[in-house]
Design a protein around this motif. Structure first.
Motif, short mmCIF file in Angstrom:
data_model
loop_
_atom_site.label_atom_id
_atom_site.label_comp_id
_atom_site.label_asym_id
_atom_site.label_seq_id
_atom_site.Cartn_x
_atom_site.Cartn_y
_atom_site.Cartn_z
N SER A 43 0.66 -1.06 0.02
CA SER A 43 -0.04 -0.06 0.00
C SER A 43 0.93 1.23 -0.05
O SER A 43 0.43 2.33 -0.59
N SER A 67 -6.13 -4.22 9.35
CA SER A 67 -6.14 -5.36 8.30
C SER A 67 -6.68 -6.47 9.01
O SER A 67 -7.63 -7.39 8.59
N LEU A 106 -9.44 -4.72 -0.93
CA LEU A 106 -9.82 -3.56 -0.38
C LEU A 106 -8.99 -3.17 0.87
O LEU A 106 -8.81 -2.17 1.27
N LEU A 107 -8.27 -4.10 1.50
CA LEU A 107 -7.38 -3.77 2.46
C LEU A 107 -6.31 -3.23 1.99
O LEU A 107 -5.35 -2.47 2.68
N MET A 115 -7.47 0.46 1.82
CA MET A 115 -7.81 1.00 3.12
C MET A 115 -6.19 1.41 3.65
O MET A 115 -5.93 2.33 4.13
N VAL A 173 -4.98 4.50 2.06
CA VAL A 173 -5.84 5.69 2.62
C VAL A 173 -5.07 5.80 4.16
O VAL A 173 -4.92 7.08 4.14
#
Length: 673
Positions: free
Chosen positions: A262, A318, A364-365, A368, A371
């Motif tokens: 991420s 998570s 989705l994780l 997230m 973000v």
């Protein structure tokens, strides 16, 4: 309040030291990850035999890591404490093996201990022991070789006894500690235990500690329990555990610890700096195989007070989200064994046995995580949102200490290399060529007493004479006392061949370490007696540094040599220390003005200073010698200051013994005439 600060400082220093040790072993950890990647890639095709070779190599690397950690711990702390590094490493390995064998932690095939925590423990205890009972340097040419050898032998025997006692203590309490403390308090397969486990891993990584290696005992237990749970689930007599080894791989290790995939996506989207962009592109291929050391140590994340926060926070979020989603049945639990190096999305699909919902959850994780990472990365690079909504670039204010730490490691490595080079130089000098003395006379314009300063030089096997730059090598390895012993023998041997009057002096430079030693006086008396030299003809020169570092012992030794009839001179007066009080506090017979003071007399201010110092020195009832006199003008100036004893190239350059002997005889003949 002061004690609290001291405790906090020691704690930070301890954490930094542990981090330095793990950073030193970073290449070994990265090599393990790369080997595992090669094994997986080669195992897919027709290169199984190469894959098997890499597997064996990986086993060796994995088994060797705790040993390397043990050695690195002992070396780092021994170097920091200034004790013998090689001996400390040997002691540490002995303790580590004894403890490991008692705890049955030794691998049968390779016979290497595999407990990383015990490696650090052994290194720390050993260094503490060696600080309390230090090993002594062994050199066959030193006078104290036999004594030091006996001390080290008894020291090692006592250490073996201590190691056996520690080993027995661990053997008697080992099962209790491992079965209750670790398994009961931290169960990685429970929700609460998973948060503690992941937080601990993130906290360790954030300060540079390889959590996979240090917490391998929990990881091995987790893997074993996972296999048992899946086997029981397939047999129909147990429910599948939501949290298992694959759960961490899929949802808490996306791109590596901290879900750093991420972070890489955030850098690619938001980075304004081309260097950050290029860095992210280089790290991305490895991140797809969950290898993130490049981003951890390169950005860096570790020791970064801003990026540490999301690095720890994202995996915890998570785990919480994934656990809740799986528990309510929206996503199946992982039931197929995978390893951590399998790429994201693919590992979710395989571990869940073809569930698209697991892949969607992982995506989705990742989003997230982006973000959460984004605002911290924006702050880190100095991008702030102003009141008008525009972005303003500000300089980075946060001090990231990892770069400084790497520089310190590099400096320590360079210092270690310098010590090795110094030892090699000394070994060569002790076995090839010879030390020789040169003498520079001191001329007194009021009397004709002979006085000369002895200066050590080294002549190699080819006959080339070397200046005393080699003294730094002896200082660096702590062998300056040995050099002083050699110099004393050389000078006293020469003095035994001279016909010296009672007021004649030969001045010998003695180092701070030697003169401040409690054993110096005994050594000096033995040498004087052995060479049959009159102590009244000896003058010892010491620098003011000796006074500053060993005040009591120096004062005691000055009084002792005075009782023998030896005079003492303060050398290099005015070269950088606060000398004035020492002229009154210590019974110096002579003060030698450093040449740097004379060079400053080119200015009016420098001349006034020289005159003032000569007046202050006279108050201490010390004879003054002006060093570094090279011109007629300088000679006249120092004489105008009331200084009659002069040393420098103007009168005489340093000469060998035969020449100084001839010069002394010529002066004797002039006196007779």
């Amino acid at each position: 309040m002061r004690a609290g600060k001291t405790t906090a400082h020691r704690y930070r220093e301890y954490i930094r030291d542990i981090s330095v040790i793990f950073v030193m072993l970073l290449p070994l950890a990265v090599c393990q990850a790369m080997l595992l990647l090669f094994i997986r890639l080669l195992g897919v095709g027709e290169y199984g035999y190469i894959s098997n070779f890499f597997k064996q190599l990986l086993d060796v690397f994995h088994s060797f890591y705790p040993i390397a950690l043990c050695i690195a711990t002992a070396y780092h702390f021994s170097y920091k404490k200034g004790i013998v590094s090689l001996g400390t490493v040997i002691y540490t390995l002995v303790m580590y093996y004894l403890i490991s064998m008692a705890s049955v932690d030794v691998k049968k095939g390779i016979f290497l201990p595999d407990d990383a925590l015990m490696a650090i423990f052994s290194g720390g205890v050993t260094v503490y022991y060696c600080v309390l009972f230090p090993l002594r340097e062994l050199h066959p040419l030193r006078l104290d070789f036999a004594t030091n050898l006996l001390w080290n032998t008894l020291n090692f025997f006592c250490f073996i006894i201590l190691s056996l006692l520690v080993s027995l203590a661990f053997h008697s309490t080992g099962e209790y500690l491992t079965s209750w403390s670790l398994s009961e308090l931290v169960n990685p397969m429970s929700f609460g235990g998973s948060l503690i486990y992941e937080f601990s891993r993130g906290a360790m990584w954030s300060i540079g500690i390889n959590a996979h290696q240090l917490m391998s005992f929990l990881k091995d237990n987790l893997d074993s329990n996972t296999l048992e749970n899946i086997a029981a689930w397939k047999g129909g007599y147990a429910n599948i555990s939501i949290i298992n080894s694959m759960f961490y791989y899929i949802y808490a290790g996306i791109g590596g610890s901290g879900n750093t995939l991420s972070l890489l996506f955030v850098i690619l989207l938001l980075a304004k700096d081309k260097k950050h962009m290029a860095f992210a592109l280089m790290a991305l291929p490895l991140a797809f195989f969950n290898i993130n050391e490049l981003i951890l140590f390169g950005l860096p994340v570790i020791f970064n007070p801003i990026m540490i926060i999301p690095f720890i926070l994202v995996p915890l979020l998570s785990i919480t989200i994934a656990y809740e989603v799986i528990e309510i049945g929206m996503v199946p639990a992982a039931t197929h064994i995978t390893d951590w190096i399998m790429p994201p999305l693919l590992n979710a699909y395989v571990a869940s046995e073809g569930s698209i919902s697991a892949v969607i959850l992982q995506v989705l994780l990742i989003i997230m995580g982006m973000v959460v990472y984004a605002p911290f990365y924006m702050k880190y690079i100095g991008v702030m949102t102003a009141s008008d909504g525009k972005q303003v670039i500000q300089p980075i204010m946060e001090k990231v200490t990892f770069v400084e730490m790497l520089e310190e490691i590099q400096n320590e490595a360079q210092e270690s290399m310098c010590r090795v080079e110094a030892r090699n130089l000394i070994h060569k000098m002790m076995n090839e060529g010879e030390f020789t003395m040169m003498y520079q006379p001191q001329f007194d314009m009021e009397n004709n007493h002979f006085c000369a300063e002895a200066l050590v030089r080294y002549r190699d096997v080819e006959g080339k004479l070397h200046p005393p730059t080699f003294i730094n090598a002896f200082l660096k390895v702590g062998a300056i006392e040995q050099l002083d012993s050699i110099v004393l023998d050389c000078v006293l041997e020469d003095m035994s061949k001279l016909s010296l009057h009672d007021k004649d002096r030969v001045s010998i430079n003695i180092s701070t370490e030697t003169f401040s030693s409690p054993t110096f006086l005994d050594m000096l008396q033995d040498k004087i007696k052995g060479w049959g030299v009159n102590p009244k003809n000896i003058e010892i020169e010491i620098t003011e540094e000796a006074i500053l570092e060993h005040e009591y012992q120096v004062h005691k030794n000055i009084d002792a040599v005075h009782q023998l009839g030896i005079t003492v001179a303060m050398d290099d007066f005015g070269s950088g220390y606060a000398s004035f009080p020492h002229l009154l506090q210590y019974p110096f017979d002579k003060v030698k003005f450093d040449r740097s003071l004379l060079l400053e007399t080119e200015t009016k201010k420098g001349r006034h200073l020289y005159q003032l110092l000569s007046q202050i020195s006279s108050l201490g009832q010390c004879k003054i010698v002006a060093e570094g006199v090279e011109t007629e003008q300088q000679k006249e100036f120092v004489h105008s200051c009331g200084i009659t004893s002069i040393q420098g190239f103007y009168f005489q350059r340093p000469v060998f013994f035969t020449e100084i002997k001839q010069l002394m005889e010529e002066r004797r003949d002039e006196d007779k005439q």
